[in-house]
Write a protein that holds these residues in place. Structure first.
Motif, PDB file in Angstrom:
ATOM      1  N   THR A 154     113.108 106.700  -9.138  1.00 33.26           N
ATOM      2  CA  THR A 154     112.548 107.448  -8.130  1.00 33.26           C
ATOM      3  C   THR A 154     111.459 106.554  -7.304  1.00 33.26           C
ATOM      4  O   THR A 154     111.245 106.427  -6.054  1.00 33.26           O
ATOM      5  CB  THR A 154     112.030 108.805  -8.325  1.00 33.26           C
ATOM      6  N   LEU A 155     110.674 105.928  -8.232  1.00 29.83           N
ATOM      7  CA  LEU A 155     109.524 105.036  -7.856  1.00 29.83           C
ATOM      8  C   LEU A 155     110.161 103.731  -7.114  1.00 29.83           C
ATOM      9  O   LEU A 155     109.613 103.333  -6.110  1.00 29.83           O
ATOM     10  CB  LEU A 155     108.636 104.862  -8.802  1.00 29.83           C
ATOM     11  N   ILE A 156     111.084 103.332  -7.426  1.00 32.78           N
ATOM     12  CA  ILE A 156     111.750 102.105  -7.164  1.00 32.78           C
ATOM     13  C   ILE A 156     112.461 102.286  -5.738  1.00 32.78           C
ATOM     14  O   ILE A 156     112.324 101.591  -4.781  1.00 32.78           O
ATOM     15  CB  ILE A 156     112.606 101.331  -8.111  1.00 32.78           C
ATOM     16  N   ASN A 157     113.015 103.614  -5.822  1.00 29.17           N
ATOM     17  CA  ASN A 157     113.568 103.868  -4.377  1.00 29.17           C
ATOM     18  C   ASN A 157     112.619 104.208  -3.477  1.00 29.17           C
ATOM     19  O   ASN A 157     112.655 103.704  -2.054  1.00 29.17           O
ATOM     20  CB  ASN A 157     114.323 105.332  -4.803  1.00 29.17           C
ATOM     21  N   GLY A 158     111.402 104.735  -3.968  1.00 24.43           N
ATOM     22  CA  GLY A 158     110.339 104.800  -2.922  1.00 24.43           C
ATOM     23  C   GLY A 158     110.024 105.853  -1.773  1.00 24.43           C
ATOM     24  O   GLY A 158     109.155 106.317  -1.432  1.00 24.43           O
ATOM     25  N   SER A 159     111.281 106.815  -1.723  1.00 27.38           N
ATOM     26  CA  SER A 159     111.225 107.692  -0.672  1.00 27.38           C
ATOM     27  C   SER A 159     110.357 108.724  -0.798  1.00 27.38           C
ATOM     28  O   SER A 159     109.574 109.543  -0.149  1.00 27.38           O
ATOM     29  CB  SER A 159     112.683 108.192  -0.380  1.00 27.38           C
TER      30      SER A 159
END
Length: 302
Positions: A110-115
């Motif tokens: 979720t952090l790499i996705n950033g949304s």
């Protein structure tokens, strides 16, 4: 062992797949002051917490630790309190390590996705990171920043500022995600190194011990299934007059209404004496009642 690595890899892949589906179908930033942070952190933290609890619940070692009770043999051995604490800590670390696979994967992805991160902290971005009008109040600025995750709510003149803020926040989120992965990988590696250094077993002996424990558990599960099936079959045979799968059945037993009522309903594990338990209502009936009653020969008309 290899089985643990494969299991952890499968858990991580399923978590990644689930996160992508979860984000696609459910995540929609409210783009409102005060709500973005709660919404973003909820999507970051709550699923991770649920996955952590599930990881603990699905581990058999958790229930061994919770329900474990010292036997008379263990009491005679009287291990030192230090060794007991050492064993409990070792088991807890092992359980926690397995349970953290899914939540850490969720947080990293979720952090790499950033949304989620963009939604949560957009309204707190400093104005030094983009060109802001000096005549805008702090409250109005926060309202505009909170709307940045929703491109359709941003005025055309702020499109460039929005793009700069979104890029900045995605950069911060992705860096945090990769740092989390790096910290976890290094921690796992150092943990295995420390465990190997302090292990009383050699490398090959440790592999043999791991293989033995795995095989013992597999054989024990097979024996448990077979033993419980044979034990239950004795009680079923007593109630119905024949065992499932039997051939050339001469007669069957017709249970009475009272007996049907005796084995129906809900029941807890019941202690019979210091060494034995009743596992079910049928078990309790089979131990207390005789198998007298009405029998019907199968070669006769009813």
């Amino acid at each position: 062992g290899k089985e643990v690595v494969v299991a952890n890899a499968v858990i991580a892949m399923l978590t990644i797949f689930g996160q992508q589906l979860f984000s696609f179908f459910t995540f929609s930033c409210p783009c409102h002051v005060g709500q973005n942070l709660i919404y973003g952190l909820a999507f970051l933290g709550v699923p991770a917490l649920i996955l952590l609890v599930v990881g603990y619940a699905l581990n058999n070692q958790t229930w061994r630790l919770v329900t474990g009770k010292r036997s008379s043999l263990q009491e005679e051995a009287k291990p030192s309190r230090f060794l007991q604490c050492k064993l409990v800590c070792f088991v807890l670390c092992s359980i926690t390590g397995r349970a953290l696979v899914a939540p850490v994967t969720w947080l990293a992805v979720t952090l790499i996705n950033g949304s989620y991160y963009v939604c949560a902290v957009s309204e707190y971005v400093s104005e030094s990171y983009y060109e802001a009008s000096p005549n805008v109040t702090a409250g109005e600025r926060r309202r505009v920043l909170a709307a940045f995750p929703c491109s359709q709510l941003v005025p055309p003149e702020l499109t460039r500022a929005r793009d700069e803020v979104i890029l900045l926040l995605r950069y911060q989120s992705q860096v945090a995600g990769w740092l989390l992965i790096a910290v976890v990988v290094i921690t796992v590696f150092l943990s295995y190194c420390l465990a190997s250094c302090f292990s009383p077993l050699s490398f090959l002996h440790f592999r043999y011990w791991s293989s033995y424990v795995s095989n013992e558990q597999e054989l024990f599960d097979e024996a448990t299934d077979q033993h419980s099936r044979l034990y239950a079959m004795q009680h079923v045979r007593k109630f119905f007059g024949f065992a499932p799968g039997s051939e050339d059945i001469k007669e069957i037993r017709i249970p009475s209404l009272r007996e049907w009522q005796a084995i129906s309903g809900l029941a807890f594990l019941k202690r019979v004496d210091e060494e034995h338990y009743d596992y079910s209502l049928l078990h309790d009936w089979a131990l207390k009642e005789s198998a007298d009653g009405k029998y019907l020969k199968t070669d006769e008309d009813p």
